[in-house]
Design a protein around this motif. Structure first.
Motif, short mmCIF file in Angstrom:
data_model
loop_
_atom_site.label_atom_id
_atom_site.label_comp_id
_atom_site.label_asym_id
_atom_site.label_seq_id
_atom_site.Cartn_x
_atom_site.Cartn_y
_atom_site.Cartn_z
N ILE A 117 38.17 45.99 29.66
CA ILE A 117 37.13 46.54 30.53
C ILE A 117 36.29 47.53 29.73
O ILE A 117 36.83 48.45 29.11
CB ILE A 117 37.76 47.23 31.76
CG1 ILE A 117 38.47 46.21 32.64
CG2 ILE A 117 36.68 47.95 32.57
CD1 ILE A 117 39.26 46.82 33.76
N ARG A 123 32.67 46.13 37.33
CA ARG A 123 33.24 45.82 38.65
C ARG A 123 34.68 45.35 38.54
O ARG A 123 35.36 45.19 39.54
CB ARG A 123 32.41 44.75 39.36
CG ARG A 123 32.44 43.40 38.70
CD ARG A 123 31.67 42.35 39.48
NE ARG A 123 32.33 42.00 40.72
CZ ARG A 123 31.98 40.95 41.47
NH1 ARG A 123 30.96 40.19 41.11
NH2 ARG A 123 32.63 40.67 42.58
N TYR A 124 35.17 45.12 37.32
CA TYR A 124 36.47 44.50 37.15
C TYR A 124 37.55 45.55 36.95
O TYR A 124 37.30 46.73 36.76
CB TYR A 124 36.42 43.50 35.99
CG TYR A 124 35.33 42.48 36.19
CD1 TYR A 124 35.32 41.67 37.32
CD2 TYR A 124 34.26 42.37 35.30
CE1 TYR A 124 34.30 40.76 37.55
CE2 TYR A 124 33.24 41.46 35.52
CZ TYR A 124 33.27 40.66 36.65
OH TYR A 124 32.26 39.76 36.88
N GLY A 125 38.81 45.09 37.00
CA GLY A 125 39.93 46.01 36.93
C GLY A 125 40.09 46.76 38.23
O GLY A 125 39.60 46.37 39.30
N LYS A 127 38.92 49.71 38.79
CA LYS A 127 37.74 50.57 38.94
C LYS A 127 38.08 52.06 38.94
O LYS A 127 37.82 52.79 39.89
CB LYS A 127 36.98 50.20 40.21
CG LYS A 127 36.29 48.85 40.12
CD LYS A 127 35.44 48.55 41.33
CE LYS A 127 34.23 49.44 41.40
NZ LYS A 127 33.34 49.08 42.52
N SER A 186 39.09 44.75 41.33
CA SER A 186 38.05 43.89 40.76
C SER A 186 37.02 43.46 41.79
O SER A 186 36.45 42.38 41.70
CB SER A 186 38.66 42.65 40.09
OG SER A 186 39.22 42.98 38.86
N GLY A 225 39.02 39.00 35.18
CA GLY A 225 37.97 39.58 36.00
C GLY A 225 36.74 38.72 36.17
O GLY A 225 36.46 38.24 37.29
#
Length: 646
Positions: A117, A123-125, A127, A186, A225
């Motif tokens: 990331i 927007r992934y993981g 956040k 995500s 993601g």
């Protein structure tokens, strides 16, 4: 209206002197041999996938049914569950091992998805959460015996004690597990805190079989993601045990409404199923009253079933206001639109219109393309900005007006791509996001007499974005695509490409027929890009390799120019040139001295063996103006050379 000429005389004289002189020729980058070369398809048709684009006579795919029992701990934000997987190997080869997807493992601290990331906003993981999630596997069994397995990131390999026979061999696995629900998973699953309780949007919540297909064998790409999902079809039975003040909504048929709904809720539930107008099933006032009188130690078990599905998701909260209405489908069939949202989302042209939007969207797509297949269509207000699953979607709880219509319509459009037409989203995001973006444009134009329709877009202005040389090709896997380019390459550029096909290249009648054939032939199956390309060509009767090559496989630009107009006795000879690599049909408005304008169109084939093209416009008058692409429907990257004036 006739304009009065106010230019100085010497300027007018200069313009008249220039009228018969050709514009300076710009060197062209166009290569018609490259654009129209044969051999676009890398493989021939076979018994699994026909050259016509249809599934072949021996097409196969594996099947999987799930039985799930889960308990939601609202205080610990934990799901504890058991899944029984019944897997059928319909392939022509025996299998010594199985691969299972463990998507929640992306939220482990040491996961591949977490490690890649970027530091910039993504927007992934999870956040920005201090969060070490993932599955805690309690047991894995084949039948009643412990299985030999190992876990690698978001994948589990299960070694089989004896091979799973081809052509219909079956096996049953049971996995007991638990996990902590990420607050921001995500942007696809999460927990929204509201004044009347947390809203759980639960997805990627159970171990799911990886796809074994005739393209790659086992599809084992890790979940990191950007790439979404690729799943086989089957039936799913679910039991969700949640706190008694929660209302659990799931993409499937509620089997025990009389056990989990109050007498008044059940009455309204049945009324809503037969009403074209939205019916409140659980009101805001009841939510507040239930919350005040709830016993958090009591539970209810909600039982659901969904058939012929590739996934299942659900939402649960004490904060849910619930309303619903009947969806009218083709052939007299019906479905049930439901919306679940908190007090914060109620009022001001916001979620109180959600069910109206769901109903309109599903009815439109059913009439236009393929009948909606599920018993319900559920919209959940969430901290997930917008995410789709079979029969249920999550949309941003702050959305209202055009924003709420747009995200609702987009997410339900995904029922057709990829829930019905099950493409591989891990590799080909454009085959669901782009197709769906295209569908949304037509749907929005039709909704409520165009309430949120913004009119036609200027494709010339869009060209600078859609064909920016910095972009990767559309047919780039999302995992190796710059995250900032995802919106253009997965959504807008392929969506606009579909619009070009429909409005300019094929025309609505031929295009619509071809797309309907594609949806019908590949419903609940796994098409590849070539299957789509072949179907569109075979049904429409139009060879389109030049378009697939330039718009999807490459990032070619378009620049048509009018270079000269020479007046002759029989009319005017108009000279045009293709300056960039992408060919397109020609649309020209030609205006004569009397003020009359005539539309002339030329097929893309004029560029099949030419860089420059001259054509005769028969007229007894002088031509005073030629304008290419007058309606600005083509992605012409340099419209400044589209007009010639005398």
């Amino acid at each position: 209206m006739r304009l009065t000429n106010t230019l100085p005389l010497k300027v007018l004289v200069g313009m008249l002197c220039l009228s018969s002189v050709a514009f300076a020729q710009t060197e062209s980058n166009y290569d018609y041999v490259e654009a129209f070369r044969p051999g676009f398809y890398e493989t021939n048709g076979n018994e699994y996938r026909s050259a016509s684009g249809n599934p072949g006579p021996k097409y196969w795919q594996n099947a999987v049914d799930y039985q799930l029992k889960a308990t939601l701990d609202d205080e610990a934000r934990t799901v504890t569950a058991s899944v029984t997987i019944d897997y059928t190997n319909n392939s022509p080869e025996a299998l010594d091992y199985l691969w299972i997807q463990l998507d929640q493992n992306m939220f482990k601290e040491d996961a591949i998805g977490n490690k890649i990331i970027p530091l910039t906003n993504s927007r992934y993981g999870a956040k920005g959460e201090e969060f070490d999630g993932g599955y805690k596997i309690a047991s894995v069994k084949i039948g009643n015996a412990a299985a030999d397995y190992y876990v690698d990131d978001t994948r589990m390999q299960v070694n089989l004690p004896q091979e799973l026979k081809e052509n219909g061999g079956t096996i049953q696995l049971t996995i007991d597990y638990s996990y902590v629900v990420p607050k921001y998973g995500s942007d696809r699953t999460g927990v929204l805190e509201t004044k009347n309780g947390d809203i759980y949007s639960i997805a990627q919540w159970y171990p799911r079989m990886a796809v074994f297909d005739d393209i790659l064998g086992w599809n084992t790409d890790p979940y990191i993601g950007p790439g979404e999902f690729y799943l086989d079809y089957g039936d799913v039975d679910v039991e969700i045990t949640a706190p008694s003040d929660h209302f659990v909504v799931l993409g499937g048929e509620l089997l025990n409404p009389d056990e989990v709904l109050s007498t008044e809720e059940l009455k309204r539930w049945k009324k809503a199923q037969n009403s074209d107008e939205t019916v409140i099933i659980r009101s805001q006032e009841e939510v507040i009253a239930n919350r005040a009188n709830s016993n958090t130690k009591e539970t209810k078990t909600w039982k659901y079933r969904l058939e012929n599905t590739r996934d299942i998701a659900w939402g649960s909260s004490a904060a849910f206001i619930i309303d619903g209405a009947k969806i009218n489908l083709q052939d007299g069939k019906t479905s049930f639109a439901l919306s679940a949202y908190p007090q914060e989302s109620n009022g001001g042209n916001a979620w109180e219109r959600s069910t109206e939007y769901v109903k309109a969207s599903v009815e439109h797509y059913s009439e236009m393309w393929f009948n909606y297949p599920y018993p319900v269509a559920v919209n959940v207000a969430s901290n997930v900005g917008g995410m789709e699953y079979p029969a249920i979607v999550f949309c941003g709880y702050k959305a209202k007006g055009a924003s709420l219509w747009g995200v609702t319509d987009h997410e339900f459009g995904h029922i057709w791509f990829p829930m019905i037409v099950g493409s591989n989203e891990r590799h080909h995001a454009w085959m669901d996001e782009g197709f769906n973006t295209f569908l949304n444009g037509i749907s929005t134009e039709h909704f409520n007499d165009g309430e949120y329709y913004r009119g036609k877009q200027d494709a010339n202005k869009m060209a600078a974005i859609l064909t920016n040389p910095a972009l990767e090709p559309v047919m780039t896997a999302p995992s190796v695509m710059n995250e900032r380019h995802m919106g253009i390459l997965a959504y807008y550029k392929p969506g606009f490409g579909m619009k070009l096909l429909r409005d300019v290249i094929l025309g609505p009648e031929r295009f619509d027929k071809a797309l309907r054939v594609y949806i019908n032939e590949w419903a609940y199956k796994h098409p590849t890009p070539e299957d789509f390309f072949r179907t569109m060509e075979n049904v429409s009767g139009q060879k389109l390799s030049w378009f697939w090559r330039g718009w999807f496989k490459s990032n070619w630009q378009l620049d048509q120019a009018v270079t000269n107009v020479e007046q002759k006795t029989e009319g005017a000879v108009i000279s045009i040139v293709n300056l960039e690599k992408l060919p397109m049909p020609v649309i020209a408005d030609i205006t004569t001295a009397s003020g009359e304008t005539t539309r002339v169109t030329l097929p893309v084939e004029v560029w099949e063996r030419n860089v420059n093209w001259d054509f005769l416009f028969e007229t007894s008058e002088d031509v005073v103006k030629v304008e290419l692409d007058p309606d600005k429907v083509l992605p012409d990257s340099n419209p400044s050379n589209n007009t010639w004036k005398k």
